[in-house]
Enzyme design. Structure first.
Site, mmCIF file in Angstrom:
data_model
loop_
_atom_site.group_PDB
_atom_site.id
_atom_site.type_symbol
_atom_site.label_atom_id
_atom_site.label_comp_id
_atom_site.label_asym_id
_atom_site.label_seq_id
_atom_site.Cartn_x
_atom_site.Cartn_y
_atom_site.Cartn_z
ATOM 1 N N GLU A 9 5.294 6.820 10.128
ATOM 2 C CA GLU A 9 4.264 7.797 9.722
ATOM 3 C C GLU A 9 4.308 8.092 8.224
ATOM 4 O O GLU A 9 3.277 8.245 7.566
ATOM 5 C CB GLU A 9 4.456 9.104 10.520
ATOM 6 C CG GLU A 9 3.448 10.172 10.203
ATOM 7 C CD GLU A 9 2.041 9.779 10.649
ATOM 8 O OE1 GLU A 9 1.792 9.732 11.849
ATOM 9 O OE2 GLU A 9 1.193 9.485 9.776
ATOM 10 N N LYS A 53 -0.687 0.387 2.237
ATOM 11 C CA LYS A 53 -1.003 1.413 3.241
ATOM 12 C C LYS A 53 -2.216 0.994 4.074
ATOM 13 O O LYS A 53 -2.226 1.136 5.300
ATOM 14 C CB LYS A 53 -1.260 2.749 2.543
ATOM 15 C CG LYS A 53 -0.014 3.292 1.822
ATOM 16 C CD LYS A 53 -0.359 4.436 0.879
ATOM 17 C CE LYS A 53 0.859 4.864 0.065
ATOM 18 N NZ LYS A 53 0.529 5.761 -1.047
ATOM 19 N N GLU A 59 4.979 5.128 -10.194
ATOM 20 C CA GLU A 59 6.109 4.394 -9.617
ATOM 21 C C GLU A 59 6.866 3.713 -10.765
ATOM 22 O O GLU A 59 6.306 3.519 -11.852
ATOM 23 C CB GLU A 59 5.600 3.302 -8.665
ATOM 24 C CG GLU A 59 4.763 3.808 -7.495
ATOM 25 C CD GLU A 59 5.599 4.276 -6.316
ATOM 26 O OE1 GLU A 59 6.779 3.892 -6.217
ATOM 27 O OE2 GLU A 59 5.072 5.057 -5.505
ATOM 28 N N THR A 77 14.052 11.886 -3.366
ATOM 29 C CA THR A 77 13.232 13.071 -3.075
ATOM 30 C C THR A 77 12.997 13.225 -1.572
ATOM 31 O O THR A 77 13.178 14.302 -1.011
ATOM 32 C CB THR A 77 11.868 12.915 -3.795
ATOM 33 O OG1 THR A 77 12.140 12.633 -5.173
ATOM 34 C CG2 THR A 77 11.041 14.151 -3.684
ATOM 35 N N VAL A 78 12.592 12.143 -0.931
ATOM 36 C CA VAL A 78 12.232 12.247 0.489
ATOM 37 C C VAL A 78 13.484 12.427 1.357
ATOM 38 O O VAL A 78 13.515 13.277 2.263
ATOM 39 C CB VAL A 78 11.431 10.998 0.935
ATOM 40 C CG1 VAL A 78 11.048 11.109 2.398
ATOM 41 C CG2 VAL A 78 10.190 10.836 0.072
ATOM 42 N N LYS A 115 6.387 1.422 2.992
ATOM 43 C CA LYS A 115 5.114 0.720 3.189
ATOM 44 C C LYS A 115 5.195 -0.735 2.746
ATOM 45 O O LYS A 115 4.615 -1.618 3.367
ATOM 46 C CB LYS A 115 3.977 1.454 2.473
ATOM 47 C CG LYS A 115 4.091 1.466 0.967
ATOM 48 C CD LYS A 115 3.768 2.810 0.375
ATOM 49 C CE LYS A 115 4.910 3.763 0.665
ATOM 50 N NZ LYS A 115 4.944 4.962 -0.147
ATOM 51 N N GLY A 141 1.671 10.024 2.873
ATOM 52 C CA GLY A 141 2.619 11.141 2.876
ATOM 53 C C GLY A 141 2.513 12.048 4.081
ATOM 54 O O GLY A 141 2.755 11.637 5.211
HETATM 55 N N1 HSE Z 1 2.842 6.462 -5.748
HETATM 56 C C1 HSE Z 1 2.184 6.871 -4.556
HETATM 57 C C2 HSE Z 1 0.984 7.713 -4.921
HETATM 58 C C3 HSE Z 1 3.041 7.646 -3.596
HETATM 59 O O1 HSE Z 1 0.754 7.985 -6.085
HETATM 60 O O2 HSE Z 1 0.261 8.082 -4.010
HETATM 61 C C4 HSE Z 1 3.882 6.737 -2.768
HETATM 62 O O3 HSE Z 1 3.137 5.830 -2.049
#
Ligand code: HSE
Length: 428
Positions: free
Chosen positions: A131, A207, A192, A14-15, A107, A136
């Site tokens: 970043e 994070k 995930e 996706t990214v 991360k 996100g």
């Molecule tokens: N699975 C994460 C979330 C996004 O739900 O925020 C990726 O870090």
């Protein structure tokens, strides 16, 4: 005209596909903003044949991300594969060893290996930026590293996992239990591949570990963090907390205390009227506090194609502009090993007990709390039809250590009909 900045992108999920789209659609915008053209030399992913809704024909294909990372026509290796070890780490190390700059959204890799990778990058004169790894599309890393560089950071807080926030707010809004909403989140594709990363607080913990390293100049130390997920949050707690004017959030907090660095990721009660309390659905919020700036609140999408690709491009465009910032905001060799402190900051706590409904039961609980030096602020016993009495207590400020001692002592009273629930109330 300055030479183009040439990217090699590994990982076209996706990214990755989102990054390619932005490079294709905003080429002129990016050139006008940075004075440099951003191009893609080559890409790499697990499957070459998969349709990603983006035209890749102009780029070379590499099966091996390590080969991609070290190509002569790649200036910046963009790592979007994920995973704390394996190909992501091998390719990142190879890129750094070849003197390439690296931009990553990974991360987990940085939370575990961030110090060694930052040192390696610095030794090569390369930049390693991330970043997109935290919250996100929210520019949390840039805000902390650059915008607040003139502040002593007093506290970093936030809701950093959108899936958990979705589950908790959906439970509250629909009055549904955890398992039902977990199933909904799964069906929506929010979780995930390993859901424990989300609901166990690990993804959010990664994070927070990165933010803490920048905020306090410490070596990233995910292992020292106290982590508790949302799996044990019941609809009863959500409803009782709401009735008392609170919301339950999976909240990350990092603060330097007199006894060391406290980093914790756990469900907390926050006032329903606070910005954190009002955060709905899968949105993220980062709250940064500095001695000069006071409190700032950043809110936005913590995941998804556009927001995360936007964050990747912010690092890429910094490099195009010649902005070269150390990975954690100061030279890697100057980051100190953190002295970690376990929950030293006192706070009020929400306690829920199921008591055996007999004379003196409540008095015994109150006595144990009093003996531990814990003062009761509010208390309520609410309606019940069976032989166990549900009791809620909100304490005045106390430490987690004192509370744990009291909870252990309650085991011996013979009046508990189930395990007590204890949730910190965070002053935000
Ligand atoms: N699975 C994460 C979330 C996004 O739900 O925020 C990726 O870090």
């Amino acid at each position: 005209m300055t030479k183009p900045l040439r990217l090699g992108i590994a990982g076209l999920g996706t990214v990755g596909a989102g990054v390619v789209k932005i490079v294709q659609t905003h080429a002129d915008l990016m050139t006008s903003r940075t004075g440099r053209t951003v191009t893609i030399s080559a890409v790499s992913a697990r499957s070459k044949s998969r349709d990603r809704g983006v035209d890749l024909t102009a780029y070379d294909w590499e099966d091996d991300p390590v080969t991609l990372a070290t190509r002569d026509d790649v200036d910046v290796f963009v790592e979007l594969m994920g995973g704390e070890d394996g190909p992501a780490k091998a390719a990142t190390e190879a890129a750094i060893a070849a003197g390439k700059d690296v931009v990553t959204a990974n991360k987990a890799m940085l939370a575990i290996h961030g110090q060694e990778l930052a040192e390696a990058a610095e030794a090569q004169g390369a930049c390693l930026r991330f970043e997109a790894a935290v919250a996100g599309g929210i520019p949390a890393i840039k805000a902390l590293t650059e915008s607040l560089a003139g502040n002593e950071i007093t506290r970093v807080m936030g809701v950093m996992n959108g899936t958990c926030n979705y589950i908790l707010t959906r439970m509250q809004d629909a009055g549904l239990d955890y398992q039902t909403v977990f199933g909904e989140a799964e069906a929506l594709g929010y979780l995930e591949a390993d859901p424990t990363l989300d609901v166990g607080g690990i993804d959010a913990g990664h994070k927070l570990a990165l933010l803490a390293a920048i905020a306090y100049g410490t070596q990233v130390d995910f292992g020292a963090m106290a982590i508790e997920g949302i799996e044990r949050i019941s609809i009863e707690d959500i409803e009782q907390a709401a009735d008392m004017g609170y919301r339950i959030k999976l909240l990350g907090v990092a603060q330097m205390t007199g006894r060391g660095l406290e980093t914790r990721m756990s469900p907390c009660l926050v006032p329903a009227t606070s910005p954190l309390g009002q955060l709905e659905n899968a949105t993220n919020m980062i709250v940064l506090e500095g001695d000069s700036v006071g409190q700032i609140v950043l809110r936005g999408a913590g995941a998804g194609e556009g927001p995360t690709a936007s964050a990747v491009l912010s690092d890429v465009l910094d490099l195009a502009r010649g902005i070269r910032v150390s990975t954690f905001g100061r030279p890697a060799g100057e980051l100190v090993a953190a002295r970690s402190a376990v929950s030293t900051a006192p706070a009020p706590f929400y306690l829920r007990f199921a008591l055996v409904d007999k004379p003196g039961a409540l008095a015994k609980i109150a006595t144990v709390l009093g003996d531990a030096g814990i003062s009761i602020d509010r208390m309520r016993q609410y309606g019940h039809e069976d032989t166990t009495a549900p009791v809620l207590i909100v304490t005045h400020k106390t430490t987690r250590t004192a509370l744990d001692e009291a909870l252990a002592a309650m085991d011996g009273t013979g009046v508990l009909a189930g395990a007590p629930v204890a949730i910190r109330i965070e002053e935000v």
